[in-house]
Design a protein around this motif. Structure first.
Motif, mmCIF file in Angstrom:
data_model
loop_
_atom_site.group_PDB
_atom_site.id
_atom_site.type_symbol
_atom_site.label_atom_id
_atom_site.label_comp_id
_atom_site.label_asym_id
_atom_site.label_seq_id
_atom_site.Cartn_x
_atom_site.Cartn_y
_atom_site.Cartn_z
ATOM 1 N N ASP A 10 3.059 -1.979 10.433
ATOM 2 C CA ASP A 10 3.902 -0.798 10.240
ATOM 3 C C ASP A 10 3.037 0.312 9.644
ATOM 4 N N PRO A 11 2.914 1.468 10.312
ATOM 5 C CA PRO A 11 2.020 2.517 9.800
ATOM 6 C C PRO A 11 2.427 3.037 8.424
ATOM 7 N N THR A 12 3.699 2.828 8.025
ATOM 8 C CA THR A 12 4.123 3.348 6.722
ATOM 9 C C THR A 12 4.149 2.258 5.645
ATOM 10 N N ASP A 13 3.982 0.984 6.042
ATOM 11 C CA ASP A 13 4.057 -0.112 5.063
ATOM 12 C C ASP A 13 3.252 -1.300 5.596
ATOM 13 N N SER A 14 2.036 -1.457 5.074
ATOM 14 C CA SER A 14 1.136 -2.476 5.628
ATOM 15 C C SER A 14 1.512 -3.897 5.219
ATOM 16 N N THR A 15 2.608 -4.043 4.445
ATOM 17 C CA THR A 15 3.063 -5.415 4.144
ATOM 18 C C THR A 15 3.971 -5.932 5.259
ATOM 19 N N LEU A 16 4.249 -5.065 6.234
ATOM 20 C CA LEU A 16 5.119 -5.461 7.350
ATOM 21 C C LEU A 16 4.391 -5.307 8.681
ATOM 22 N N THR A 17 4.776 -6.151 9.642
ATOM 23 C CA THR A 17 4.281 -5.936 11.001
ATOM 24 C C THR A 17 5.073 -4.780 11.606
ATOM 25 N N ILE A 18 4.635 -4.334 12.762
ATOM 26 C CA ILE A 18 5.288 -3.218 13.435
ATOM 27 C C ILE A 18 6.728 -3.570 13.822
ATOM 28 N N GLU A 19 7.010 -4.888 13.909
ATOM 29 C CA GLU A 19 8.386 -5.331 14.226
ATOM 30 C C GLU A 19 9.237 -5.494 12.964
ATOM 31 N N GLY A 20 8.613 -5.335 11.760
ATOM 32 C CA GLY A 20 9.365 -5.473 10.516
ATOM 33 C C GLY A 20 9.310 -6.860 9.900
ATOM 34 N N HIS A 21 8.454 -7.743 10.419
ATOM 35 C CA HIS A 21 8.272 -9.074 9.812
ATOM 36 C C HIS A 21 7.224 -8.978 8.703
ATOM 37 N N PRO A 22 7.165 -10.021 7.825
ATOM 38 C CA PRO A 22 6.069 -10.012 6.841
ATOM 39 C C PRO A 22 4.720 -9.976 7.563
ATOM 40 N N ALA A 23 3.778 -9.174 7.033
ATOM 41 C CA ALA A 23 2.444 -9.047 7.668
ATOM 42 C C ALA A 23 1.729 -10.397 7.639
ATOM 43 N N PRO A 24 0.741 -10.586 8.561
ATOM 44 C CA PRO A 24 0.092 -11.897 8.679
ATOM 45 C C PRO A 24 -0.554 -12.397 7.385
ATOM 46 N N LYS A 25 -0.154 -13.612 7.042
ATOM 47 C CA LYS A 25 -0.743 -14.326 5.909
ATOM 48 C C LYS A 25 -1.053 -15.718 6.432
ATOM 49 N N ARG A 26 -2.186 -16.262 6.030
ATOM 50 C CA ARG A 26 -2.626 -17.531 6.611
ATOM 51 C C ARG A 26 -2.937 -18.532 5.522
ATOM 52 N N ALA A 27 -2.680 -19.818 5.830
ATOM 53 C CA ALA A 27 -3.037 -20.886 4.895
ATOM 54 C C ALA A 27 -3.986 -21.852 5.568
ATOM 55 N N VAL A 28 -4.846 -22.451 4.760
ATOM 56 C CA VAL A 28 -5.669 -23.590 5.198
ATOM 57 C C VAL A 28 -5.117 -24.810 4.470
ATOM 58 N N ILE A 29 -4.718 -25.807 5.246
ATOM 59 C CA ILE A 29 -4.179 -27.046 4.669
ATOM 60 C C ILE A 29 -5.026 -28.208 5.156
#
Ligand SMILES: Nc1ncnc2c1ncn2[C@@H]1O[C@H](C[S@+](CC[C@H]([NH3+])C(=O)[O-])CC(=O)[O-])[C@@H](O)[C@H]1O
Length: 326
Positions: free
Chosen positions: A299-318
């Motif tokens: 989202d150009p106005t809020d980088s914590t969200l994707t352009i669709e309004g979901h939480p921005a990519p966060k990844r885990a290593v398990i």
């Protein structure tokens, strides 16, 4: 040019020999049915790599094949042109005879995040599921794995891997097979299985975890890297449409939910060793990947969200171990 016979020979007397019951027919069918329109063009480019072979190879700290002074300026321009014909380069970076392939992803950063936590790869049989161009496979070889097998259904990534393999002098302990995980029989033979950036592409994540378990020997190690959301044991995001512009995203669980899935699928010693928000420094457009990248997917106005309004990519290593009764 692309010849799987050396792999069949390599595993004929190895613990992977049961694979020979199905693999040659599957790969024969793949070569005959391969319908990607650009495949013949990529193969023609690959044929021109023949004869160029690096004298110096460094795989422990980076993937660096050949020093700049090993070839002439003219040869370098020709090589760069051939490599550009295999655009887009997503996973890397690679340093080849002084050419820096600055890929869309800093895949080395992912490697640096996980390497302190996994069992040493020295002497192990290793499978990399969804290996892309094979960047991490080279790093696995740099850690002295005995045999590295990467699988990925993409014909372009097979061609990119084959180019690098050729420049490396066709080493015999590293192989790329153009297959999806669902095509593998239950081999129960690998000491370490990596699945990085694949789980969210699978419509049935539990089946994916079971298929990964089926490739491991008892006590073998799974290194799972995937998108997660913040939340508790029962939180999962199922994007109704696209996620960060990707069409084929199915399930994005919380790390806690993923741990429970792993336990149910026959794993123990489950450890979340890293959680990181993906930055626009790690995934970005470069001269080697000229299409849109993460900056355009947020989202150009809020980088914590994707352009669709979901939480921005966060990844885990398990990291988890296959239970003996799993
Ligand atoms: N069924 C499948 N079986 C195997 N591979 C698949 C399948 N479906 C898709 N892929 C492959 O999985 C890779 C995922 S990318 C991760 C690369 C690397 N591991 C990385 O961690 O940097 C991340 C991303 O594209 O989001 C692609 O190369 C697909 O072709």
């Amino acid at each position: 040019m692309i010849d799987f016979a050396p792999f069949y020979q390599r595993i004929a007397k190895d613990r992977l020999q049961n694979w020979l019951h199905v693999l040659p027919a599957q790969l024969y069918a793949w070569m005959n049915e391969q319908r990607h329109g650009d495949f013949p063009r990529w193969q023609r480019a690959l044929a021109k790599f023949a004869g160029l072979q690096a004298q110096s190879i460094e795989l422990k700290q980076s993937v660096t094949l050949g020093r700049a002074d090993e070839i002439s300026e003219g040869e370098r321009r020709k090589l760069e042109n051939l490599l550009q014909q295999l655009h887009p380069w997503r996973k890397g970076p690679y340093d080849l005879f002084g050419i820096h392939i600055d890929t869309e992803w800093r895949s080395d950063w992912k490697w640096d995040r996980l390497i302190p936590h996994i069992s040493p790869l020295k002497g192990r049989h290793v499978l990399d599921v969804g290996c892309g161009s094979g960047y991490h496979m080279w790093r696995m070889l740099g850690e002295e794995a005995r045999l590295v097998v990467g699988i990925d259904p993409s014909a372009l990534f097979l061609c990119q891997f084959t180019a690098i393999h050729q420049l490396a002098g066709r080493p015999e302990d590293i192989f790329f097979l153009p297959l999806g995980i669902e095509a593998l029989p239950k081999l129960e033979a690998f000491d370490t299985v990596f699945s990085m950036g694949v789980l969210y592409h699978r419509p049935s994540p539990i089946d994916h975890l079971l298929q990964l378990r089926d490739q491991l020997r008892d006590g073998g190690e799974l290194v799972l890297e995937t998108l997660i959301i913040d939340g508790g044991a029962n939180d999962v995001l199922v994007p109704p449409d696209r996620y960060a512009q990707m069409r084929n995203v199915w399930f994005i669980p919380s790390a806690a939910a993923l741990s429970i899935w792993l336990e149910k699928c026959g794993f123990d010693h489950i450890r979340i060793v890293d959680e990181s928000v993906t930055t626009v420094e790690e995934q970005r457009r470069t001269p080697w990947m000229r299409n849109d990248s993460l900056a355009e997917f947020l989202d150009p106005t809020d980088s914590t969200l994707t352009i669709e309004g979901h939480p921005a990519p966060k990844r885990a290593v398990i990291i988890a171990t296959r239970r003996a009764d799993g």
